[in-house]
Design an enzyme around this catalytic site. Sequence first.
Site, PDB file in Angstrom:
ATOM      1  N   ASP A  31       2.454 -17.967   8.659  1.00  0.00           N
ATOM      2  CA  ASP A  31       2.566 -18.417   7.273  1.00  0.00           C
ATOM      3  C   ASP A  31       2.917 -19.905   7.262  1.00  0.00           C
ATOM      4  O   ASP A  31       3.737 -20.373   8.043  1.00  0.00           O
ATOM      5  CB  ASP A  31       3.651 -17.605   6.538  1.00  0.00           C
ATOM      6  CG  ASP A  31       3.535 -17.745   5.033  1.00  0.00           C
ATOM      7  OD1 ASP A  31       3.219 -16.752   4.364  1.00  0.00           O
ATOM      8  OD2 ASP A  31       3.774 -18.871   4.509  1.00  0.00           O
ATOM      9  N   ASN A  87       3.009  -7.997  -1.402  1.00  0.00           N
ATOM     10  CA  ASN A  87       3.151  -8.314  -2.821  1.00  0.00           C
ATOM     11  C   ASN A  87       1.861  -7.888  -3.519  1.00  0.00           C
ATOM     12  O   ASN A  87       0.774  -8.328  -3.144  1.00  0.00           O
ATOM     13  CB  ASN A  87       3.395  -9.814  -3.011  1.00  0.00           C
ATOM     14  CG  ASN A  87       4.693 -10.267  -2.363  1.00  0.00           C
ATOM     15  OD1 ASN A  87       5.679  -9.535  -2.356  1.00  0.00           O
ATOM     16  ND2 ASN A  87       4.694 -11.466  -1.808  1.00  0.00           N
ATOM     17  N   GLN A  94       2.637 -11.996  -5.785  1.00  0.00           N
ATOM     18  CA  GLN A  94       1.380 -12.279  -5.083  1.00  0.00           C
ATOM     19  C   GLN A  94       0.763 -13.578  -5.605  1.00  0.00           C
ATOM     20  O   GLN A  94       0.595 -13.749  -6.818  1.00  0.00           O
ATOM     21  CB  GLN A  94       0.386 -11.117  -5.262  1.00  0.00           C
ATOM     22  CG  GLN A  94      -0.868 -11.308  -4.413  1.00  0.00           C
ATOM     23  CD  GLN A  94      -1.825 -10.116  -4.430  1.00  0.00           C
ATOM     24  OE1 GLN A  94      -1.600  -9.142  -5.149  1.00  0.00           O
ATOM     25  NE2 GLN A  94      -2.881 -10.215  -3.649  1.00  0.00           N
ATOM     26  N   VAL A  96      -1.821 -15.233  -3.404  1.00  0.00           N
ATOM     27  CA  VAL A  96      -3.175 -15.282  -2.830  1.00  0.00           C
ATOM     28  C   VAL A  96      -3.797 -13.905  -3.000  1.00  0.00           C
ATOM     29  O   VAL A  96      -3.288 -12.911  -2.445  1.00  0.00           O
ATOM     30  CB  VAL A  96      -3.133 -15.679  -1.334  1.00  0.00           C
ATOM     31  CG1 VAL A  96      -4.543 -15.684  -0.754  1.00  0.00           C
ATOM     32  CG2 VAL A  96      -2.479 -17.056  -1.159  1.00  0.00           C
ATOM     33  N   HIS A 100      -2.826  -9.103   2.009  1.00  0.00           N
ATOM     34  CA  HIS A 100      -2.204  -9.493   3.269  1.00  0.00           C
ATOM     35  C   HIS A 100      -0.850  -8.815   3.393  1.00  0.00           C
ATOM     36  O   HIS A 100      -0.179  -8.556   2.398  1.00  0.00           O
ATOM     37  CB  HIS A 100      -2.045 -11.021   3.360  1.00  0.00           C
ATOM     38  CG  HIS A 100      -1.408 -11.624   2.151  1.00  0.00           C
ATOM     39  ND1 HIS A 100      -2.107 -11.826   0.966  1.00  0.00           N
ATOM     40  CD2 HIS A 100      -0.149 -12.028   1.906  1.00  0.00           C
ATOM     41  CE1 HIS A 100      -1.301 -12.340   0.065  1.00  0.00           C
ATOM     42  NE2 HIS A 100      -0.094 -12.473   0.598  1.00  0.00           N
ATOM     43  N   ILE A 101      -0.472  -8.552   4.624  1.00  0.00           N
ATOM     44  CA  ILE A 101       0.845  -7.991   4.911  1.00  0.00           C
ATOM     45  C   ILE A 101       1.704  -9.109   5.489  1.00  0.00           C
ATOM     46  O   ILE A 101       1.320  -9.748   6.481  1.00  0.00           O
ATOM     47  CB  ILE A 101       0.751  -6.837   5.938  1.00  0.00           C
ATOM     48  CG1 ILE A 101      -0.171  -5.724   5.427  1.00  0.00           C
ATOM     49  CG2 ILE A 101       2.142  -6.281   6.251  1.00  0.00           C
ATOM     50  CD1 ILE A 101      -0.403  -4.610   6.456  1.00  0.00           C
ATOM     51  N   HIS A 102       2.852  -9.359   4.854  1.00  0.00           N
ATOM     52  CA  HIS A 102       3.815 -10.297   5.431  1.00  0.00           C
ATOM     53  C   HIS A 102       4.572  -9.555   6.529  1.00  0.00           C
ATOM     54  O   HIS A 102       5.066  -8.439   6.311  1.00  0.00           O
ATOM     55  CB  HIS A 102       4.835 -10.754   4.386  1.00  0.00           C
ATOM     56  CG  HIS A 102       4.268 -11.577   3.267  1.00  0.00           C
ATOM     57  ND1 HIS A 102       4.327 -12.954   3.258  1.00  0.00           N
ATOM     58  CD2 HIS A 102       3.635 -11.217   2.124  1.00  0.00           C
ATOM     59  CE1 HIS A 102       3.756 -13.398   2.137  1.00  0.00           C
ATOM     60  NE2 HIS A 102       3.321 -12.362   1.429  1.00  0.00           N
TER      61      HIS A 102
HETATM   62  P1  AMP Z   1       1.695 -13.953  -1.486  1.00  0.00           P
HETATM   63  O1  AMP Z   1       2.660 -14.706  -2.356  1.00  0.00           O
HETATM   64  O2  AMP Z   1       2.175 -12.579  -1.112  1.00  0.00           O
HETATM   65  O3  AMP Z   1       0.301 -13.956  -2.069  1.00  0.00           O
HETATM   66  O4  AMP Z   1       1.655 -14.724  -0.123  1.00  0.00           O
HETATM   67  C1  AMP Z   1       0.821 -15.810   0.122  1.00  0.00           C
HETATM   68  C2  AMP Z   1       1.342 -16.476   1.355  1.00  0.00           C
HETATM   69  O5  AMP Z   1       0.340 -17.335   1.862  1.00  0.00           O
HETATM   70  C3  AMP Z   1       2.589 -17.349   1.107  1.00  0.00           C
HETATM   71  O6  AMP Z   1       3.661 -16.877   1.911  1.00  0.00           O
HETATM   72  C4  AMP Z   1       2.132 -18.744   1.522  1.00  0.00           C
HETATM   73  O7  AMP Z   1       3.133 -19.490   2.155  1.00  0.00           O
HETATM   74  C5  AMP Z   1       0.972 -18.436   2.453  1.00  0.00           C
HETATM   75  N1  AMP Z   1      -0.016 -19.492   2.580  1.00  0.00           N
HETATM   76  C6  AMP Z   1      -0.573 -20.235   1.595  1.00  0.00           C
HETATM   77  N2  AMP Z   1      -1.461 -21.114   2.102  1.00  0.00           N
HETATM   78  C7  AMP Z   1      -1.482 -20.902   3.447  1.00  0.00           C
HETATM   79  C8  AMP Z   1      -2.187 -21.484   4.531  1.00  0.00           C
HETATM   80  N3  AMP Z   1      -3.099 -22.467   4.349  1.00  0.00           N
HETATM   81  N4  AMP Z   1      -1.950 -21.042   5.778  1.00  0.00           N
HETATM   82  C9  AMP Z   1      -1.035 -20.051   5.982  1.00  0.00           C
HETATM   83  N5  AMP Z   1      -0.348 -19.456   5.001  1.00  0.00           N
HETATM   84  C10 AMP Z   1      -0.544 -19.878   3.744  1.00  0.00           C
END
Ligand code: AMP
Length: 114
Positions: A31, A87, A94, A96, A100-102
């Site tokens: 991340d 999320n 959320q 993105v 995705h799984i954190h």
């Molecule tokens: P979410 O809020 O669950 O959609 O998580 C999206 C995650 O993507 C966040 O933790 C961001 O820090 C991460 N993120 C956004 N842009 C990038 C990137 N270019 N490379 C890696 N992680 C990213």
Amino acid sequence: MTEKTLFEKIIDREIPSKIIYEDDFCIAIEDINPQAPVHVLLIPKKPIKKFSDFQKKDKDLIAHIFLKVNEVVKICNISKNFRININNGAEAGQEVFHLHIHILGGRKFSWPPG
Ligand code: AMP
């Protein structure tokens, strides 16, 4: 044609990332804004928007990515204690809209999450 998601661009190497693991069905990347010493995103290559969009036909993929969690935590040396988080939806945090799984580890976590 719909625009590629951020993670599709990462998968297609249009945006750089630190890749931890990759196979035909998923990719695990660091991340960009880590919330723990280890913070990896495990992403199915199929651009499913969110967890609640999973369908029965995706059951092999679901099994695949959850089994991969246990491989990724081993690669990252956090297999004893880690947290996974998904999320689902903007109000759940959320940002993105490509599922995705954190995977987080390397520190102590509290409950409930914020
Ligand atoms: P979410 O809020 O669950 O959609 O998580 C999206 C995650 O993507 C966040 O933790 C961001 O820090 C991460 N993120 C956004 N842009 C990038 C990137 N270019 N490379 C890696 N992680 C990213």
